[in-house]
Write a protein that holds these residues in place. Structure first.
Motif, PDB file in Angstrom:
ATOM      1  N   SER A  44       0.837  -1.190   0.000  1.00 24.69           N
ATOM      2  CA  SER A  44       0.000   0.000   0.000  1.00 24.69           C
ATOM      3  C   SER A  44       0.876   1.247   0.000  1.00 24.69           C
ATOM      4  O   SER A  44       1.925   1.271   0.645  1.00 24.69           O
ATOM      5  CB  SER A  44      -0.910   0.011   1.238  1.00 24.69           C
ATOM      6  N   ASP A  64      -9.229   1.583   3.568  1.00 24.73           N
ATOM      7  CA  ASP A  64      -8.651   0.309   3.132  1.00 24.73           C
ATOM      8  C   ASP A  64      -8.188  -0.533   4.309  1.00 24.73           C
ATOM      9  O   ASP A  64      -8.300  -1.768   4.288  1.00 24.73           O
ATOM     10  CB  ASP A  64      -7.466   0.554   2.186  1.00 24.73           C
ATOM     11  N   ALA A  68      -9.610  -4.157   5.080  1.00 22.97           N
ATOM     12  CA  ALA A  68      -8.671  -5.281   5.189  1.00 22.97           C
ATOM     13  C   ALA A  68      -8.903  -6.056   6.481  1.00 22.97           C
ATOM     14  O   ALA A  68      -8.882  -7.294   6.488  1.00 22.97           O
ATOM     15  CB  ALA A  68      -7.232  -4.777   5.125  1.00 22.97           C
ATOM     16  N   MET A 103      -3.640  -3.419  -1.665  1.00 21.39           N
ATOM     17  CA  MET A 103      -4.830  -2.659  -1.275  1.00 21.39           C
ATOM     18  C   MET A 103      -4.377  -1.229  -1.118  1.00 21.39           C
ATOM     19  O   MET A 103      -3.800  -0.854  -0.108  1.00 21.39           O
ATOM     20  CB  MET A 103      -5.432  -3.179   0.031  1.00 21.39           C
ATOM     21  N   ILE A 240      -8.908  -5.016  -5.117  1.00 23.90           N
ATOM     22  CA  ILE A 240      -7.717  -5.602  -4.508  1.00 23.90           C
ATOM     23  C   ILE A 240      -6.979  -6.362  -5.602  1.00 23.90           C
ATOM     24  O   ILE A 240      -7.593  -7.110  -6.359  1.00 23.90           O
ATOM     25  CB  ILE A 240      -8.097  -6.553  -3.358  1.00 23.90           C
TER      26      ILE A 240
END
Length: 276
Positions: A44, A64, A68, A103, A240
């Protein structure tokens, strides 16, 4: 908030600290490699507020991050560990095995799909334009012959490239490693506008009283979407990203995404970060 016994999800992550289910591996030292049996490593680009960013105390939070946690920990019993990675090299890093998935508010598009596979979409976004309040820019055409800022490797950069082509080359584009640098350039009058995702631009506008969106109809209105009041250059879906040999895991993640939509967790997280 029901599922978190009185703690909202953001407070829950902060309370868990560095050993939490959404540990910030990348900002405290790269883990490297893939995921172990009980963890999933996530590439990320941090910061990209409100999707992934650090608090003053060093806790990793964001939309995110919470998605997650809901998908990987609550649905799949895996510990998500984020690895901070430059966005313009993030797909190469994924395919080199530095982490299991991406992500990072990543738009699904054909060019990226040649190199990675995507989950089902989990967020709709638009490319938008922000300028200083006292700017003379009130429409897209007003950018002709001017200089705009974007983040390298993003669809905001792609939207700026398309605009430059539309303007027969009469647009200068400055590309920055991270979006905060582009925003700083706008504040410092080094660019006249920043082209970037609507929700990230909105967070910037909210925090800075001297910045506004360029308004008007655009791609969202043309596609019949419930268009926002500002100009939209594109309509996009986030996904994703997975290596192309990871089909079974991708299906498990799709199932988990469907589950958090079904049980209301997705809406709960969305309402923490976005209005409407």
């Amino acid at each position: 908030m029901g599922r978190d016994s009185g703690l909202n999800r953001r407070s829950y992550l902060t309370a868990l600290g560095a050993g939490s289910s959404a540990a910030l591996a990348g900002c405290t030292g790269f883990l490297g490699g893939g995921s172990s049996e009980d963890t999933v490593t996530i590439g990320s680009d941090i910061p990209y507020r409100p999707f992934e960013y650090e608090t003053e105390d060093g806790d990793l939070v964001g939309f995110d991050v919470d998605i997650a946690q809901a998908v990987f920990e609550e649905q799949m019993e895996l510990t998500p560990e984020f690895t901070d990675t430059s966005f313009d090299t993030i797909i190469s890093s994924l395919n080199n095995g530095n982490f299991r998935v991406i992500m990072s508010a990543m738009t699904i598009n054909d060019t990226r799909a040649e190199r990675v596979d995507f989950s089902d979409p989990y967020f709709t976004a638009y490319q938008t334009i922000v300028v200083l309040n006292d700017s003379d820019i009130t429409a897209k055409e007003d950018l002709r012959g001017r200089t705009v800022g974007v983040q390298k490797g993003t669809t905001g950069a792609g939207a700026a490239d398309a605009l430059k082509e539309e303007f027969d080359g009469e647009l200068t584009i400055r590309r920055y490693d991270q979006i905060p640098a582009a925003f700083d350039a706008l504040i410092n009058n080094q660019v006249v506008a920043v082209i970037n995702d609507n929700t990230v631009n909105a967070e910037f506008v909210e925090q800075n009283g001297n910045v506004r969106f360029v308004e008007g109809e655009g791609a969202a209105a043309e596609e019949g979407e419930n268009a926002p009041p500002y100009l939209t250059l594109t309509v996009e879906e986030y996904g994703i990203a997975f290596r192309q040999d990871d089909d079974e895991f991708r299906q498990q993640v799709n199932d988990a995404l469907a589950a958090i939509r079904e049980d209301g967790t997705y809406d709960e997280i969305y309402s923490e970060y976005f209005s409407g």
